[in-house]
Write an enzyme that holds these catalytic residues in place. Structure first.
Site, PDB file in Angstrom:
ATOM      1  CD  GLU A   1      -1.818   7.355   9.733  1.00 14.80           C
ATOM      2  OE1 GLU A   1      -2.828   6.635   9.563  1.00 14.80           O
ATOM      3  OE2 GLU A   1      -1.334   8.065   8.837  1.00 14.80           O
TER       4      GLU A   1
ATOM      5  CG  HIS B   1      -6.554   1.209   1.576  1.00 10.03           C
ATOM      6  ND1 HIS B   1      -5.627   1.856   0.793  1.00 10.03           N
ATOM      7  CD2 HIS B   1      -5.846   0.467   2.471  1.00 10.03           C
ATOM      8  CE1 HIS B   1      -4.408   1.508   1.184  1.00 10.03           C
ATOM      9  NE2 HIS B   1      -4.514   0.670   2.196  1.00 10.03           N
TER      10      HIS B   1
ATOM     11  CB  CYS C   1      -0.981  -0.024   1.164  1.00  6.08           C
ATOM     12  SG  CYS C   1      -2.074  -1.447   1.026  1.00  6.08           S
TER      13      CYS C   1
ATOM     14  CG  PHE D   1       0.032  -6.341   4.212  1.00  2.90           C
ATOM     15  CD1 PHE D   1      -0.505  -5.637   5.260  1.00  2.90           C
ATOM     16  CD2 PHE D   1      -0.733  -7.353   3.633  1.00  2.90           C
ATOM     17  CE1 PHE D   1      -1.779  -5.922   5.736  1.00  2.90           C
ATOM     18  CE2 PHE D   1      -2.004  -7.646   4.102  1.00  2.90           C
ATOM     19  CZ  PHE D   1      -2.534  -6.929   5.152  1.00  2.90           C
TER      20      PHE D   1
ATOM     21  CE  LYS E   1      -6.033   4.611   2.467  1.00  2.00           C
ATOM     22  NZ  LYS E   1      -5.071   5.685   2.798  1.00  2.00           N
TER      23      LYS E   1
ATOM     24  CG  HIS F   1      -2.029   4.290   5.430  1.00  2.00           C
ATOM     25  ND1 HIS F   1      -2.021   4.264   4.057  1.00  2.00           N
ATOM     26  CD2 HIS F   1      -2.199   3.001   5.833  1.00  2.00           C
ATOM     27  CE1 HIS F   1      -2.169   3.008   3.645  1.00  2.00           C
ATOM     28  NE2 HIS F   1      -2.279   2.234   4.690  1.00  2.00           N
TER      29      HIS F   1
END
Lengths: 261, 397
Positions: free
Chosen positions: B304, B327, B165, B385, B322, B293
């Site tokens: 975060e 996402h 991502c 990831f 988002k 994010h």
């Protein structure tokens, strides 16, 4: 763009690590075809070691061997290049999606990302340095080298480059043949200190000159995207100056001038 | 070597669940209208929402490049038709020469949706894939930059970044390195990722999908809504007559912690944000807004918030967008860099969509309604990831 090679590694058919392979790559000892078995990823914690598939094993073996002499391997920024990624994992998910409920293994899914091998390396090495994973089809090694040398040139720090590819499972193998597994690693530094060769890279917007060796070690290059590193690895092993052309795209290649330090 | 930063974003476009181009995204941010809908994607897990790009099925590639046809390259095609992007690249090609413009793009799954169709299209008992399935032009990661490079008539180097991502953001950072190294004068950079069953079922298996539209930063947030899209930028060194926002800096890091769980205190996120600020030569106080994010999962948003608080304290407003786009995975970093540019143009901090108040455990200044205020510099976060982190700093042109 310039960089200096301070270490190299290789795992492939009849090439079980750099020390054993160096005379074969240099042409001073005979090379014979032999199956490349997935190396044991000793750097991984026991659980991850047991579960690691062939793709991760080859990538980590090349990364581990290339950094064996590093005082702190965690300090290296990394570049992992692979044309195919982990085909066993992606193929396993594609098969699972054919079941009516489409249930996918959660572990398989997080291992399906193209940066899985890099992720395992940074966990195993305890490294929080940046890491880039690249694809690039048959030009994956050249793509990794381009990005890694760009980082050396602009960030002024040594980096680890790892190229790795393994054959895809059926039915993908029929549409994307890969003849054998192969992995190679280089540690690239901005200065000549402790280096044995210098690399000077130029991008050329023309196809690489046709060159299809059919015999011996040279013929391996076409069988696996990571094995496209072989002409460079052979020049490094032979400690000779050379001009190596690595295809990047169908109509573009990298010209690498190798000089001895 | 000349200084790496800043670079001019002399053209940019995004394709999202709101539609093609920046205009629908800009209007939706202003009006607080999201683009997420109950999932109608064939073969998806039940009872989820998605951020699908409207009309993507009808997009046709040019006949000479038809071999590249797949959902991901259709997203790329839709993007370069939007906001005059292809025309801006053509003008840059005249300025610099086709060989002096790189294409550096991020994607997590490229055209794997085409492979899913090929698997599903086999007759029962058949194992081989259909003869018309073209792996190299669709599934292969390089299919994305190869398509855009051919379509835009460019002859510079092409790279494909796949760091889950963070792919789109990392691609912009690496494009900047190729320009700084003198290999090229400009780069088409960004990210493209399409909906596919692999991703939807994968996140479902990890129990990370929300049953409704995602609500990042909410106290009762319950997961991700997967989206798709494209974010493309044209990066060049600033020159006298050039216009557009600036890429002021970028920074990356690895967690070295776990494959799919973030470092609990956000160590990697902190490192990436600090590296981006250092690259831009800015202090945290000089940032006016942070685009998080902010996926909407319990773990990501809590991590975060902790990382944000370590770097920015409680004073810099932040939010995730988002809730509008979903996402978009490997495209999200590039799309959100363009959201950052819109926020600068509009003087807008877009508060998280669909939430009344931020998680009471959070310590940062999470915006939940739109705030009109001058925005000169935005930091945008992407995490993925494999423990991949990347932050970009976007500034006023």
């Amino acid at each position: 763009m310039k960089a200096f090679v301070t270490a190299a590694s290789v795992f492939g058919p009849g090439l079980p690590g750099w020390a054993a392979s160096e005379p074969m790559l240099a042409g001073t000892a005979p090379w014979t075809m032999a199956e490349a078995l997935p190396p044991v990823p000793a750097i991984l914690a026991a659980g991850d070691r047991r579960r690691a598939g062939a793709t991760v094993r080859f990538a980590l073996a090349a990364a581990t061997e290339a950094t064996a002499a590093e005082p702190d391997r965690a300090a290296l920024e990394t570049f992992f290049a692979s044309g195919n990624g982990d085909g066993a994992v992606v193929g396993g998910i594609l098969d699972a999606l054919q079941d009516p409920d489409g249930a996918v293994s959660p572990t398989l899914f997080h291992n399906s990302v193209h940066n899985a091998a890099a992720g395992y390396w940074h966990i195993a090495a305890g490294s929080t340095m940046p890491s880039l994973s690249l694809g690039g089809h048959d030009g994956a090694f050249a793509a990794g080298l381009l990005a890694a040398m760009g980082a050396v040139a602009t960030r002024g720090r040594p980096v680890l480059l790892v190229a790795y590819d393994t054959p895809l499972p059926a039915p993908l193998d029929a549409v994307r043949p890969t003849d054998f597994p192969f992995a190679a690693g280089l540690v690239l530094a901005p200065g000549a200190q402790g280096a044995w060769a210098g690399l000077d890279l130029r991008y050329v917007a023309e196809p690489a000159p046709a060159d299809s060796p059919t015999e011996g070690l040279d013929a391996l290059a076409a069988g696996n995207p990571a094995a496209r590193a072989l002409p460079l690895l052979r020049a490094l092993a032979a400690r000779r100056s050379a001009l190596v052309r690595l295809p990047l795209l169908e109509d573009a290649h990298l010209e690498i001038r190798v000089t001895q330090c | 070597m000349r200084a790496m930063w800043p670079l001019r974003i002399s053209a940019g476009t995004a394709v999202t669940a709101l539609g093609a181009g920046l205009a629908p995204l800009r209007a939706a941010l202003r009006d607080r209208r999201g683009g997420l809908l109950p999932c109608a994607f064939p073969g998806a897990p039940p009872d989820i929402w998605i951020g699908a790009v409207p009309g993507i099925e009808a997009v046709a590639l040019t006949p000479d490049l038809a071999a590249y046809d797949c959902r991901n390259n259709r997203l790329a095609e839709l993007a370069l038709r939007s906001d005059g992007f292809a025309e801006a690249v053509a003008a840059a090609r005249e300025r610099h020469g086709a060989e002096r413009i790189a294409v550096v793009l991020g994607t997590s799954t490229a055209g794997i949706e085409q492979t899913e169709q090929a698997y599903a299209g086999r007759t029962p008992g058949e194992t081989a894939l259909p003869a018309d399935f073209d792996y190299g032009h669709t599934h292969d990661l390089r299919a994305l930059p190869a398509y855009l490079r051919a379509r835009l008539g460019l002859r510079g180097p092409a790279l494909v970044v796949s760091t889950a991502c963070t792919s789109g953001a990392r691609a912009m950072m690496e494009a900047a390195a190729l320009i700084a190294a003198g290999l090229v004068d400009a780069a088409v950079a960004g990210g493209v990722d399409s909906l596919c069953r692999l991703t939807l079922h994968g996140f479902s298996a990890l129990e990370l999908l929300s049953p409704g539209p995602c609500r990042p930063c909410a106290g009762d947030r319950d997961g991700i809504t997967i989206g798709e899209g494209a974010g493309l930028v044209l990066l060049e060194r600033p020159f006298d007559s050039s216009r557009g926002p600036l890429l002021l800096g970028a920074g990356a890091s690895s967690d070295g912690h776990h494959m799919s769980s973030p470092h609990p205190e956000g160590l990697g996120a902190v490192n990436a944000m600090r590296a981006a600020l250092a690259a831009a030569g800015l202090t945290p106080a000089e940032i006016d807004y942070v685009n998080l994010h902010g996926t909407g999962t319990r773990a990501n948003d809590a991590m975060e918030d902790s990382a944000m608080h370590q770097v920015f304290g409680a004073t810099v407003p932040c939010s995730s967008t988002k809730g509008w786009t979903g996402h978009a995975l490997g495209a999200s970093g590039a799309i959100e860099a363009l959201v950052a540019a819109l926020c600068i143009e509009e003087g807008l901090v877009p508060g998280c969509l669909g939430i009344a108040a931020a998680d009471p455990a959070f310590r940062t200044d999470v915006a939940t309604g739109n705030r009109a205020r001058p925005v000169r510099r935005v930091l945008s976060n992407s995490f993925g990831f494999g423990g991949s982190n990347c932050s970009l700093v976007i500034g006023q042109g």
